[in-house]
Design a protein around this motif. Structure first.
Motif, PDB file in Angstrom:
ATOM      1  N   ALA A  75       0.832  -1.209   0.000  1.00 54.62           N
ATOM      2  CA  ALA A  75       0.000   0.000   0.000  1.00 54.62           C
ATOM      3  C   ALA A  75       0.864   1.255   0.000  1.00 54.62           C
ATOM      4  O   ALA A  75       0.548   2.235  -0.689  1.00 54.62           O
ATOM      5  N   ARG A  76       1.969   1.225   0.732  1.00 55.17           N
ATOM      6  CA  ARG A  76       2.842   2.395   0.808  1.00 55.17           C
ATOM      7  C   ARG A  76       3.553   2.626  -0.520  1.00 55.17           C
ATOM      8  O   ARG A  76       3.655   3.770  -0.991  1.00 55.17           O
ATOM      9  N   VAL A  77       4.040   1.547  -1.141  1.00 56.86           N
ATOM     10  CA  VAL A  77       4.729   1.689  -2.420  1.00 56.86           C
ATOM     11  C   VAL A  77       3.769   2.200  -3.488  1.00 56.86           C
ATOM     12  O   VAL A  77       4.116   3.066  -4.293  1.00 56.86           O
ATOM     13  N   ARG A  78       2.534   1.690  -3.500  1.00 56.17           N
ATOM     14  CA  ARG A  78       1.539   2.163  -4.470  1.00 56.17           C
ATOM     15  C   ARG A  78       1.369   3.673  -4.353  1.00 56.17           C
ATOM     16  O   ARG A  78       1.301   4.388  -5.352  1.00 56.17           O
ATOM     17  N   LYS A  79       1.307   4.152  -3.134  1.00 57.37           N
ATOM     18  CA  LYS A  79       1.140   5.589  -2.906  1.00 57.37           C
ATOM     19  C   LYS A  79       2.355   6.364  -3.395  1.00 57.37           C
ATOM     20  O   LYS A  79       2.229   7.464  -3.942  1.00 57.37           O
ATOM     21  N   HIS A  80       3.542   5.789  -3.210  1.00 56.04           N
ATOM     22  CA  HIS A  80       4.776   6.469  -3.588  1.00 56.04           C
ATOM     23  C   HIS A  80       4.993   6.523  -5.101  1.00 56.04           C
ATOM     24  O   HIS A  80       5.799   7.325  -5.571  1.00 56.04           O
ATOM     25  N   ILE A  81       4.286   5.681  -5.865  1.00 54.08           N
ATOM     26  CA  ILE A  81       4.462   5.669  -7.318  1.00 54.08           C
ATOM     27  C   ILE A  81       4.173   7.048  -7.896  1.00 54.08           C
ATOM     28  O   ILE A  81       4.865   7.519  -8.801  1.00 54.08           O
ATOM     29  N   GLY A  82       3.171   7.719  -7.365  1.00 52.52           N
ATOM     30  CA  GLY A  82       2.888   9.097  -7.745  1.00 52.52           C
ATOM     31  C   GLY A  82       2.798   9.311  -9.244  1.00 52.52           C
ATOM     32  O   GLY A  82       1.988   8.686  -9.933  1.00 52.52           O
ATOM     33  N   SER A  83       3.673  10.168  -9.772  1.00 55.05           N
ATOM     34  CA  SER A  83       3.654  10.514 -11.199  1.00 55.05           C
ATOM     35  C   SER A  83       4.172   9.391 -12.087  1.00 55.05           C
ATOM     36  O   SER A  83       4.054   9.467 -13.308  1.00 55.05           O
ATOM     37  N   GLY A  84       4.753   8.371 -11.487  1.00 51.94           N
ATOM     38  CA  GLY A  84       5.124   7.172 -12.217  1.00 51.94           C
ATOM     39  C   GLY A  84       6.163   7.348 -13.298  1.00 51.94           C
ATOM     40  O   GLY A  84       7.162   8.042 -13.117  1.00 51.94           O
ATOM     41  N   ILE A  85       5.913   6.731 -14.443  1.00 49.67           N
ATOM     42  CA  ILE A  85       6.891   6.695 -15.522  1.00 49.67           C
ATOM     43  C   ILE A  85       6.229   7.011 -16.866  1.00 49.67           C
ATOM     44  O   ILE A  85       5.008   6.923 -17.010  1.00 49.67           O
ATOM     45  N   LEU A  86       7.055   7.374 -17.824  1.00 47.78           N
ATOM     46  CA  LEU A  86       6.662   7.436 -19.232  1.00 47.78           C
ATOM     47  C   LEU A  86       7.408   6.330 -19.957  1.00 47.78           C
ATOM     48  O   LEU A  86       8.622   6.165 -19.773  1.00 47.78           O
ATOM     49  N   VAL A  87       6.707   5.555 -20.766  1.00 49.14           N
ATOM     50  CA  VAL A  87       7.316   4.535 -21.617  1.00 49.14           C
ATOM     51  C   VAL A  87       7.195   5.035 -23.049  1.00 49.14           C
ATOM     52  O   VAL A  87       6.091   5.286 -23.536  1.00 49.14           O
ATOM     53  N   SER A  88       8.331   5.195 -23.716  1.00 50.96           N
ATOM     54  CA  SER A  88       8.340   5.860 -25.016  1.00 50.96           C
ATOM     55  C   SER A  88       9.024   5.005 -26.079  1.00 50.96           C
ATOM     56  O   SER A  88      10.161   4.556 -25.908  1.00 50.96           O
ATOM     57  N   LEU A  89       8.309   4.785 -27.167  1.00 44.40           N
ATOM     58  CA  LEU A  89       8.845   4.065 -28.322  1.00 44.40           C
ATOM     59  C   LEU A  89       9.566   5.070 -29.216  1.00 44.40           C
ATOM     60  O   LEU A  89       8.941   5.952 -29.804  1.00 44.40           O
ATOM     61  N   GLU A  90      10.903   4.932 -29.326  1.00 43.60           N
ATOM     62  CA  GLU A  90      11.706   5.896 -30.083  1.00 43.60           C
ATOM     63  C   GLU A  90      12.565   5.182 -31.119  1.00 43.60           C
ATOM     64  O   GLU A  90      12.570   3.947 -31.193  1.00 43.60           O
ATOM     65  N   GLU A  91      13.283   5.930 -31.905  1.00 44.73           N
ATOM     66  CA  GLU A  91      14.020   5.364 -33.037  1.00 44.73           C
ATOM     67  C   GLU A  91      15.055   4.329 -32.607  1.00 44.73           C
ATOM     68  O   GLU A  91      15.274   3.341 -33.296  1.00 44.73           O
ATOM     69  N   ASP A  92      15.717   4.573 -31.475  1.00 44.14           N
ATOM     70  CA  ASP A  92      16.803   3.684 -31.067  1.00 44.14           C
ATOM     71  C   ASP A  92      16.399   2.659 -30.024  1.00 44.14           C
ATOM     72  O   ASP A  92      17.216   1.826 -29.619  1.00 44.14           O
ATOM     73  N   GLY A  93      15.159   2.719 -29.552  1.00 38.79           N
ATOM     74  CA  GLY A  93      14.754   1.752 -28.550  1.00 38.79           C
ATOM     75  C   GLY A  93      13.540   2.211 -27.753  1.00 38.79           C
ATOM     76  O   GLY A  93      12.858   3.166 -28.118  1.00 38.79           O
ATOM     77  N   ILE A  94      13.307   1.532 -26.651  1.00 34.71           N
ATOM     78  CA  ILE A  94      12.186   1.852 -25.771  1.00 34.71           C
ATOM     79  C   ILE A  94      12.753   2.519 -24.525  1.00 34.71           C
ATOM     80  O   ILE A  94      13.481   1.891 -23.740  1.00 34.71           O
ATOM     81  N   TRP A  95      12.431   3.786 -24.357  1.00 35.35           N
ATOM     82  CA  TRP A  95      12.962   4.579 -23.257  1.00 35.35           C
ATOM     83  C   TRP A  95      11.976   4.633 -22.102  1.00 35.35           C
ATOM     84  O   TRP A  95      10.765   4.726 -22.300  1.00 35.35           O
ATOM     85  N   LEU A  96      12.533   4.593 -20.889  1.00 38.56           N
ATOM     86  CA  LEU A  96      11.755   4.778 -19.665  1.00 38.56           C
ATOM     87  C   LEU A  96      12.178   6.094 -19.025  1.00 38.56           C
ATOM     88  O   LEU A  96      13.370   6.346 -18.831  1.00 38.56           O
ATOM     89  N   TYR A  97      11.200   6.938 -18.693  1.00 35.66           N
ATOM     90  CA  TYR A  97      11.444   8.218 -18.029  1.00 35.66           C
ATOM     91  C   TYR A  97      10.837   8.152 -16.637  1.00 35.66           C
ATOM     92  O   TYR A  97       9.618   8.003 -16.495  1.00 35.66           O
ATOM     93  N   ASN A  98      11.689   8.242 -15.633  1.00 37.68           N
ATOM     94  CA  ASN A  98      11.212   8.138 -14.253  1.00 37.68           C
ATOM     95  C   ASN A  98      10.733   9.498 -13.758  1.00 37.68           C
ATOM     96  O   ASN A  98      11.525  10.373 -13.428  1.00 37.68           O
ATOM     97  N   ARG A  99       9.422   9.693 -13.684  1.00 36.39           N
ATOM     98  CA  ARG A  99       8.824  10.951 -13.255  1.00 36.39           C
ATOM     99  C   ARG A  99       8.469  10.953 -11.772  1.00 36.39           C
ATOM    100  O   ARG A  99       8.034  11.954 -11.228  1.00 36.39           O
ATOM    101  N   SER A 100       8.626   9.818 -11.106  1.00 33.39           N
ATOM    102  CA  SER A 100       8.226   9.706  -9.701  1.00 33.39           C
ATOM    103  C   SER A 100       9.327  10.226  -8.782  1.00 33.39           C
ATOM    104  O   SER A 100      10.393  10.645  -9.235  1.00 33.39           O
ATOM    105  N   GLU A 101       9.061  10.178  -7.487  1.00 33.71           N
ATOM    106  CA  GLU A 101      10.043  10.590  -6.481  1.00 33.71           C
ATOM    107  C   GLU A 101      10.796   9.395  -5.912  1.00 33.71           C
ATOM    108  O   GLU A 101      11.534   9.532  -4.939  1.00 33.71           O
ATOM    109  N   ILE A 102      10.595   8.224  -6.484  1.00 38.52           N
ATOM    110  CA  ILE A 102      11.274   7.013  -6.021  1.00 38.52           C
ATOM    111  C   ILE A 102      12.036   6.383  -7.183  1.00 38.52           C
ATOM    112  O   ILE A 102      11.776   6.686  -8.354  1.00 38.52           O
ATOM    113  N   SER A 103      12.971   5.522  -6.857  1.00 39.78           N
ATOM    114  CA  SER A 103      13.726   4.819  -7.895  1.00 39.78           C
ATOM    115  C   SER A 103      12.890   3.693  -8.482  1.00 39.78           C
ATOM    116  O   SER A 103      11.983   3.168  -7.837  1.00 39.78           O
ATOM    117  N   ILE A 104      13.198   3.341  -9.729  1.00 38.73           N
ATOM    118  CA  ILE A 104      12.626   2.142 -10.320  1.00 38.73           C
ATOM    119  C   ILE A 104      13.771   1.200 -10.663  1.00 38.73           C
ATOM    120  O   ILE A 104      14.909   1.627 -10.846  1.00 38.73           O
TER     121      ILE A 104
END
Length: 358
Positions: A254-283
Motif C-alpha cells: 500500500a505504501r509503495v503504491r502511494k509512492h508511485i505518484g507521477s510514475g513513468i513514461l514509456v516511449s517508443l523511439e528510433e533507437d529503442g524503448i525509453w523509460l522516463y522516471n517521473r516519480s520521487e522514487i527509484s525504479i
C-alpha cells in the motif's frame, strides 16, 4: 492559451490567474505608457514568486549566487513565458503542463539547473522527452520537466536470451499471468517503416498476482502512474483505477503504491524503448538487451528519479528470442543478487512490458 486552460482547473493558483486576467482586461483600457508600467509590475511579481520557489527547492544546497542568474534569465523572457514557468514549477511538471517555447538556444539548461537540479554547477547531457509540441522542433522548450538526465548503457553485442518470460528463477509462483493468452491481437510492424498496431502490452502486478487486465499500447508514449488526471497527448494507464478490491494488500504494498505518484513514461523511439522516471522514487529495470552476465538471471538496473534509460535497444532486437522480449520493472524495491528480495514476485508493485515488436 493551453497553459491557462490547464491551470484554471487547478486550485493551486486561482489568485494568480484571477489577477492575470484582471490585468489583461485593464490592458485593453489603458494607454501605452500605463500598460507598460502595469505589466512590468506584474512580471516583477511573478519573478519574485519564481525566485522564492527556486530558493525553497534547493533546500540545504541553496546557492545565493543563483538568484542573480535567475533574475537575468527571467527578465530575458516574456511575461507569458514567466507565467507558464511559474505554473509548471507549482505543478511540479504534472502531465499536461505545456511547452514554454522561446526563440533561443541553451536556455533550457538554465531553467533545469534553477528549478529542477540545483545541485549541478554545470548541467550534464539532458534528453528531452518526446512530448513537446511541433513548434519546439524549430525553437526551444523551457519547461524543465520536459528534460531528463540520461543513464548510459552499452549492451553486449552477443546477447541471446531464450528463456520464457515467466521461467524460473527470474520469477516464481505467478498466478493469473495470462501472458501470451490475452495479449492484444495486433502487432507492431517496423519492416516498412510504418508504426501501426499494438507495440506493447502492460501488465501490473502486486507480488505474484496480476491486477487488472492487460493494457494495450498503440500510441508511441504511455504514461503509467498511480493517479492520472491528465495524460496530455498520449495514452495513460492509471494504476489507481485498476485496483482489485479483493486483493489483500500488506502495509508495504500500500505504501509503495502511494509512492508511485507521477510514475513513468514509456516511449517508443528510433533507437529503442525509453523509460522516463517521473516519480520521487527509484525504479528497478530488467531487460534482455541490457544483460551481460548470467542469462538465467538478467541484470537489474536502478533508475533514479528524474533519469531516463533506454531499456530495450533496437540494435540488439534481432538477437533476443520472441518469447524473451519482455521488460520488467519494480517500483522502489529492487530484486535479485544484492537485494533482500530475490525474485521480482517478491516486489510489492511491478510492471511487465510485453513487447509485440517484430
Amino acid at each position: 492559451m493551453t497553459t491557462l486552460s490547464v491551470a484554471m482547473g487547478s486550485a493551486l493558483f486561482p489568485s494568480i490567474l484571477l489577477q492575470f486576467f484582471r490585468d489583461l482586461y485593464r490592458f485593453t483600457q489603458c494607454s501605452n505608457e500605463q500598460c507598460g508600467f502595469m505589466f512590468r509590475t506584474r512580471k516583477s511579481t511573478l519573478i519574485k514568486k519564481l525566485l522564492s520557489l527556486q530558493e525553497s527547492s534547493a533546500k540545504n544546497t541553496y546557492d545565493p549566487t543563483s538568484q542573480g542568474l535567475a533574475k537575468v534569465f527571467l527578465k530575458d523572457i516574456g511575461e507569458i513565458e514567466v507565467l507558464q514557468l511559474l505554473l509548471t514549477v507549482l505543478k511540479e511538471g504534472a502531465l499536461g503542463t505545456t511547452c514554454i517555447v522561446v526563440n533561443s538556444q541553451d536556455k533550457h539548461l538554465t531553467a533545469c539547473k534553477l528549478w529542477r537540479w540545483p545541485l549541478y554547477r554545470t548541467m550534464p547531457t539532458l534528453k528531452r522527452v518526446p512530448i513537446c509540441n511541433d513548434r519546439c522542433n524549430e525553437t526551444e522548450c523551457l519547461n524543465p520537466y520536459h528534460y531528463f538526465l540520461t543513464m548510459s548503457h552499452s549492451p553486449s553485442k552477443t546477447i541471446r536470451l531464450d528463456s520464457s518470460p515467466v521461467s524460473l528463477p527470474i520469477t516464481r509462483d505467478l498466478s493469473d499471468s495470462g501472458i501470451c493468452i490475452d495479449m492484444c491481437s495486433d502487432t507492431f510492424n517496423t519492416e516498412d517503416g510504418e508504426s501501426t498496431g499494438t507495440w506493447c502490452n502492460v501488465a501490473y502486478w502486486e507480488h505474484n498476482q496480476r491486477i487488472g487486465a492487460l493494457h494495450c499500447v498503440n500510441d508511441p508514449i504511455v504514461a503509467i502512474a498511480n493517479n492520472i488526471s491528465h495524460s496530455g497527448r498520449f495514452q495513460g494507464l492509471d494504476l489507481s483505477k485498476i485496483a482489485n478490491d479483493d486483493v489483500s494488500r500488506d502495509e508495504v504494498t500500500a505504501r509503495v503504491r502511494k509512492h508511485i505518484g507521477s510514475g513513468i513514461l514509456v516511449s517508443l523511439e528510433e533507437d529503442g524503448i525509453w523509460l522516463y522516471n517521473r516519480s520521487e522514487i527509484s525504479i528497478f529495470v530488467q531487460s534482455p538487451t541490457m544483460s551481460t552476465g548470467d542469462k538465467s538471471r538478467p541484470q537489474v538496473h536502478k533508475v533514479l528519479p528524474g533519469y531516463a534509460l533506454n531499456s530495450y535497444h533496437f540494435a540488439h532486437h534481432s538477437t533476443v528470442s520472441r518469447t524473451a522480449r519482455t521488460i520488467r520493472l519494480s517500483f522502489e524495491k529492487g530484486w535479485g543478487p544484492g537485494y533482500r528480495r530475490q525474485y521480482i514476485t517478491d516486489a510489492p508493485c511491478w510492471l511487465e512490458l510485453l513487447l509485440s515488436i517484430r
